[in-house]
Every structure is written in structure tokens, then in C-alpha cells.
Design a protein around this motif. Structure first.
Motif, short mmCIF file in Angstrom:
data_model
loop_
_atom_site.label_atom_id
_atom_site.label_comp_id
_atom_site.label_asym_id
_atom_site.label_seq_id
_atom_site.Cartn_x
_atom_site.Cartn_y
_atom_site.Cartn_z
N SER A 60 -1.97 -0.99 132.31
CA SER A 60 -0.95 0.04 132.50
C SER A 60 -1.17 0.73 133.84
O SER A 60 -2.29 1.17 134.12
CB SER A 60 -1.03 1.06 131.37
N THR B 259 8.95 0.00 137.36
CA THR B 259 9.07 0.04 135.91
C THR B 259 9.70 -1.24 135.37
O THR B 259 9.35 -1.70 134.28
CB THR B 259 9.89 1.25 135.46
N THR C 140 7.65 -4.27 134.01
CA THR C 140 7.01 -4.23 132.69
C THR C 140 7.40 -5.45 131.87
O THR C 140 8.59 -5.73 131.68
CB THR C 140 7.40 -2.94 131.95
N GLN D 83 -0.25 -8.28 129.04
CA GLN D 83 0.78 -7.22 129.09
C GLN D 83 0.63 -6.41 130.38
O GLN D 83 -0.48 -5.95 130.72
CB GLN D 83 0.64 -6.30 127.89
N THR E 168 2.32 -3.00 131.97
CA THR E 168 3.18 -1.85 131.70
C THR E 168 3.17 -0.94 132.92
O THR E 168 2.11 -0.49 133.36
CB THR E 168 2.71 -1.09 130.47
N SER F 62 4.63 2.54 134.15
CA SER F 62 5.25 3.73 133.62
C SER F 62 4.63 4.97 134.23
O SER F 62 3.42 5.00 134.51
CB SER F 62 5.09 3.77 132.10
#
Length: 117
Positions: free
Chosen positions: A11, A90, A93, A112, A114, A116
Motif C-alpha cells: 500500500s 489510484t 490499484t 496486491q 493499493t 490510496s
């Protein structure tokens, strides 16, 4: 199963960077340097798309949305392919996967990413 293994996701905030790594499955180690490898991504509710690819001759291609921000590379001696992702947005993602572009094997679990604030 012939499955690549992806890692390096996480992230980050918009504008951040990540470096993804893709390890080749044991079954194709001897032919890895002859493969055209691609990084794909699948965002929620969307189809999987090819983001970048690198040929056995290290010729690279990118989808328009990542040109100038992502860089694909490979180390045939280590049987690995990488995706350096800079200036993340963004809309980047997604779950990211790697696979043989010409003869895709089964899909691995992906990693994954992400983005944000």
C-alpha cells in the motif's frame, strides 16, 4: 502446475513507488530466457489487462496508461522479471500478475497493489 510467483506489492500513497518481482516456476527454468514475459493487472470489477512485457531480446512494451512511469526488466540468470512502478496513481490499484505472454500457464496468486491517500 506451471505458475509464476509474484511479490513486492503493498500500500502506497499517490506518487509513491513499488518494485514488483516475478519468479519463474521450476518447470520452465531451463527455457526461461526464451520466454516473452508479461506483467498483468486486474482491478476489481475489470478484466485482466497486459501492463508491460519484455521479450527474450529485452524489447519492452507498455500499455499507454503506464508509459513513462513503469519499467519492466528481467534477469535471466536469476529467472526473474521485475516491474518498477513510479508515480503511482489510484487507478493503478489492482492485483498484479506475471505470466508467459505467448503460452500463458495457470495464474498465480498475484500481488496486491493499493494506491490510496
Amino acid at each position: 502446475q506451471v505458475q509464476f510467483v509474484e511479490s513486492g506489492g503493498g500500500s502506497v500513497q499517490p506518487g509513491g513507488s513499488l518494485r514488483l518481482s516475478c519468479a519463474a516456476p521450476r518447470a520452465i527454468l531451463s527455457t526461461y530466457s526464451n520466454l516473452h514475459i508479461g506483467w498483468y493487472r486486474q482491478a476489481p470489477g475489470k478484466q485482466r489487462e497486459l501492463v508491460a512485457s519484455i521479450s527474450p531480446y529485452h524489447i519492452t512494451t507498455y500499455t499507454d496508461s503506464v508509459k513513462g512511469r513503469f519499467t519492466i526488466s528481467r534477469e535471466d540468470g536469476k529467472k526473474r522479471t521485475y516491474l518498477q512502478m513510479n508515480s503511482l496513481k489510484t487507478e493503478d490499484t489492482a492485483v498484479y500478475y506475471c505470466n508467459d505472454v505467448q503460452t500463458p500457464g495457470s495464474w498465480g496468486p498475484g500481488t496486491q497493489v493499493t494506491v490510496s491517500s
